[in-house]
Scaffold this active site. Structure first.
Site, PDB file in Angstrom:
ATOM      1  N   LYS A  63     -13.586   5.637   4.901  1.00  0.00           N
ATOM      2  CA  LYS A  63     -14.941   5.232   4.505  1.00  0.00           C
ATOM      3  C   LYS A  63     -15.552   6.176   3.469  1.00  0.00           C
ATOM      4  O   LYS A  63     -16.372   5.763   2.658  1.00  0.00           O
ATOM      5  CB  LYS A  63     -15.844   5.165   5.745  1.00  0.00           C
ATOM      6  N   GLU A 101     -25.458   0.312   7.121  1.00  0.00           N
ATOM      7  CA  GLU A 101     -25.181  -0.211   8.454  1.00  0.00           C
ATOM      8  C   GLU A 101     -23.932   0.495   8.952  1.00  0.00           C
ATOM      9  O   GLU A 101     -23.135   0.963   8.153  1.00  0.00           O
ATOM     10  CB  GLU A 101     -24.942  -1.716   8.402  1.00  0.00           C
ATOM     11  N   SER A 132      -6.214   4.348   8.934  1.00  0.00           N
ATOM     12  CA  SER A 132      -7.532   4.393   8.286  1.00  0.00           C
ATOM     13  C   SER A 132      -8.445   5.493   8.813  1.00  0.00           C
ATOM     14  O   SER A 132      -9.340   5.941   8.108  1.00  0.00           O
ATOM     15  CB  SER A 132      -8.208   3.034   8.419  1.00  0.00           C
TER      16      SER A 132
HETATM   17  C1  LIG Z   1     -11.236   4.102  11.028  1.00  0.00           C
HETATM   18  C2  LIG Z   1     -11.681   2.745  10.634  1.00  0.00           C
HETATM   19  N1  LIG Z   1     -10.769   1.854  10.242  1.00  0.00           N
HETATM   20  C3  LIG Z   1     -11.117   0.606   9.880  1.00  0.00           C
HETATM   21  C4  LIG Z   1     -12.433   0.181   9.929  1.00  0.00           C
HETATM   22  C5  LIG Z   1     -12.728  -1.233   9.573  1.00  0.00           C
HETATM   23  O1  LIG Z   1     -13.356  -1.408   8.349  1.00  0.00           O
HETATM   24  P1  LIG Z   1     -12.567  -1.983   7.103  1.00  0.00           P
HETATM   25  O2  LIG Z   1     -11.914  -3.252   7.552  1.00  0.00           O
HETATM   26  O3  LIG Z   1     -13.633  -2.231   6.094  1.00  0.00           O
HETATM   27  O4  LIG Z   1     -11.587  -0.996   6.657  1.00  0.00           O
HETATM   28  C6  LIG Z   1     -13.424   1.079  10.325  1.00  0.00           C
HETATM   29  C7  LIG Z   1     -14.830   0.685  10.359  1.00  0.00           C
HETATM   30  O5  LIG Z   1     -15.702   1.313  10.838  1.00  0.00           O
HETATM   31  C8  LIG Z   1     -13.033   2.399  10.682  1.00  0.00           C
HETATM   32  O6  LIG Z   1     -13.931   3.292  11.083  1.00  0.00           O
END
Ligand SMILES: Cc1ncc(COP(=O)(O)O)c(C=O)c1O
Lengths: 386, 257
Positions: A88, A110, A373
């Site tokens: 993020k 948000e 992620s």
């Molecule tokens: C670690 C992590 N992965 C994935 C996501 C999902 O978001 P996005 O699909 O936009 O990557 C989030 C959302 O808060 C997150 O904190």
């Protein structure tokens, strides 16, 4: 043709469905963002901050246990090692720079899991801006550590009590704040959702993930067969996919199946939803026959959202990206496996991508890249109960 | 059709009362009675809200009312059914709702059913002129579409929206969501004068209006005055349905449009 078009359309999806009060601001944002693409100074500063502040490039790590376990090569793109512990921050540093260029001093956002909230609070602190984060009261309960982090970073966390008290409602409330304070406020949307130009802009800031991955694979002398990422709004997924869209590689997005698709308690609009308009753009959506938006469910707060970015809807219909699902239980199993065998606590969101390794074919010479992620510290008390 | 009502009011040198109330609040049958009551108490045009799960342009009062209606399972079909039952007794009716309900029900289907239920126009706060092409094509010959302008809209945008808007322009009084305000900002009045100078079409003003003093100040600047949240509040304050309906009467009298 590169997408989206001028009005933000990816085929039939995307666009700008917003209250008139916001239209001038959205137009201004569009112009300001377009300028940064050609602005060498902006790009240079972004690159420098990615390196020195975010800690990029993040490693592409070969998970040796998982590789042995599945009988193929499993690589993890370590976004969990980025500053604040998730992808993020890439988007927030990008948008923060843009907000500063635009002369904005007040940032709103948000958040679901709190990762985007933390990243926004971090960027706001770094750029010297005032920060207000809307968060569903249900999420405040299940992601307490991140609430504390945001507060320590100087942000105000505003509990949202309406609807399902999760990400969707936090976004409603952020949009209402934006409508009210539009002249002074920059709305830092955390995923590839919202009205144009957000889906494009957030994608572009996250595309650094895929660009690095490509270079790293080349250095390792490898070619990926599969690239797998979880899909909430879809920013980490499009971030790693985008550079590979025209390549011969399976791109797989994983939605949260919650307690199972048939239970109705899930967050899988691409798997089970129909096109609809929520939060400014047209995309697949969990909704009833009338068009009322349904509540989503996932053990991962960051995936707990009934919508998805419009570009994913386009890529699904086009057949370029395959979208699968993983249940709460499967994600927890994958979380435990990575923790115990690789010494990495993944975010529950990322555990959905990992769990998908159970559902693909493995061969000795095949390479699968998982976008890890984020890190799992924020989820400890949820897992403690399991 | 809607235009002729504005014309008539203009000739009579009168500002129109345009009350907003959501269908299904607090129940379907009770909201029907509210509409009939508003008709009796001098509504020139009726704005019927169809509750949506995620009303991003609405403040807490309309949000809560929407939640009540949706929790009871309100369906768009029922809205049209209810309006059809009482259409002969209602002033010209305009639906106000969010785009997804139109889209998911099928644009043509929604337009046709609305027209059949006696609806004359629609106002969709999250449908911008830029995205309205499909809807305008689908609803032509069925219902009119009224667009909104806001204090943040540039002169050029107001002109563009005025061209697209049928019969009149809906002026959002302030930057913000719906909900009663004690005072309207000075900018409201500046804004209304600006819109007047940019369009020949009639204009109506809504968002935040709750008091006679506000109405007195708005009357010379606007052809129509829209009240929603404050009306819902007045209705909700009483314990019995009879008292609630009486409250509406009192509220409208006190407003003195
Ligand atoms: C670690 C992590 N992965 C994935 C996501 C999902 O978001 P996005 O699909 O936009 O990557 C989030 C959302 O808060 C997150 O904190």
């Amino acid at each position: 043709m590169s997408l989206p078009d001028k009005r933000g359309h990816f085929g039939i999806f995307g666009g700008i469905f917003a209250p008139e009060t916001l239209m001038e601001a959205i137009g201004e944002l569009n112009k300001a963002y377009a300028k940064t693409k050609k602005d060498k100074g902006f790009q240079k500063e972004l690159k420098e901050l990615f390196k020195s502040y975010v800690g990029r490039p993040t490693p592409l790590f070969e998970a040796t246990y998982l590789s042995r376990h599945y009988g193929s090569k499993i690589l993890l793109k370590r976004e969990d090692l980025a500053h604040t512990g998730a992808h993020k921050i890439n988007n927030c540093i990008g948008q923060g720079l843009l907000a500063r260029k635009m002369g904005k001093k007040r940032i709103i956002a948000e958040t679901g899991a709190g990762q985007h909230g933390v990243a926004t609070a971090t960027a706001a602190a770094f750029f010297g801006m005032e920060c207000h984060v809307f968060m569903g009261s249900e999420d405040i309960k299940r992601q307490a550590p991140n609430v504390q982090r945001m507060r320590l970073l100087g942000a105000e966390v505003i509990p949202v009590e309406s609807g399902s008290k999760t990400l969707k409602d936090a976004m409603n409330e952020a949009m209402r704040d934006w409508v009210t304070n539009v002249r002074t406020t920059y709305y830092m949307i955390g995923s590839v959702a919202g009205p144009h130009p957000y889906p494009m802009m957030v994608r572009d800031f996250q595309a650094v993930i895929g660009k690095e991955t490509k270079v790293q694979l080349k250095k390792m002398g490898l070619k990926a067969n599969n690239i797998i990422a979880c899909v909430g709004g879809g920013s980490n997924a499009i971030g790693i996919f985008y550079e590979f869209i025209d390549d011969k590689v399976n791109l797989i997005g994983v939605e949260a199946a919650g307690k199972g698709l048939s239970s109705g308690l899930h967050s899988a609009p691409l798997a089970t939803g129909q096109p609809g308009v929520l939060h400014g753009s047209l995309s697949y959506l969990l909704q009833n026959k009338d068009g009322q938006v349904k509540e989503a469910h996932s053990i991962a707060a960051g995936l707990d959202y009934p919508g998805v970015g419009p570009e994913h809807s386009y890529l699904k219909d086009k057949g370029r990206v395959k979208y699968g699902t993983v249940t709460d239980t499967e994600a927890i199993r994958a979380f435990k496996l990575l923790s115990e065998k690789e010494g990495i606590l993944p975010a529950l969101e990322s555990a959905h991508a990992l769990a998908y390794l159970e559902k693909i074919e493995h061969k000795k010479n095949k390479v699968s890249v998982i976008n890890l992620s984020g890190r799992g510290d924020k989820d400890l008390h949820i897992l403690g109960e399991k | 059709m809607i235009a002729s009502i504005f014309e008539k009011a203009r000739k009579e040198n009168r500002t129109m009362l345009m009350p907003y109330f959501p269908v299904g609040y607090p129940t379907l049958s009770r909201s029907k009675k509210v509409f009939l009551n508003l008709a009796k108490n001098g509504a020139d045009l009726l704005e019927v809200g169809i509750p949506f799960s995620d009303p991003i342009a609405d403040g807490p009062v309309i949000q809560k009312a929407s939640t009540v209606a949706l929790k009871a399972g309100l369906k768009v079909e029922q809205v049209f059914g209810a309006l059809n039952d009482i259409k002969k007794k209602l002033p010209p009716t305009i639906i106000m709702t969010y785009y997804n309900l139109l889209y998911k029900n099928g644009l043509k289907n929604f337009a046709r059913k609305a027209a059949k239920a006696g609806v004359k126009g629609v106002i969709v706060p999250d449908l911008t002129v830029e995205e309205a092409k499909d809807w305008l094509a689908a609803s032509r010959d069925q219902v009119e579409t009224i667009f909104l302008v806001a204090p943040t809209s540039s002169d050029a945008r107001i002109k563009k929206i005025s061209k697209a808007s049928s019969s009149f322009l809906y002026c959002v009084s302030l930057t913000g969501v719906t909900g009663a305000r004690n005072k309207l900002p000075k900018s409201t009045y500046v804004f209304l004068k600006r819109v007047r100078s940019l369009t020949k079409k009639p204009i109506a003003v809504g968002f935040g209006i709750s008091k006679r003093e506000q109405v007195n100040e708005l009357r010379p600047l606007s052809d129509g005055i829209i009240v929603g949240s404050s009306l819902i509040k007045a209705y909700t304050k009483a314990k019995t349905e009879t008292d609630s309906l009486k409250n509406i009467e009192k509220f409208i009298k006190r407003l003195g449009v």
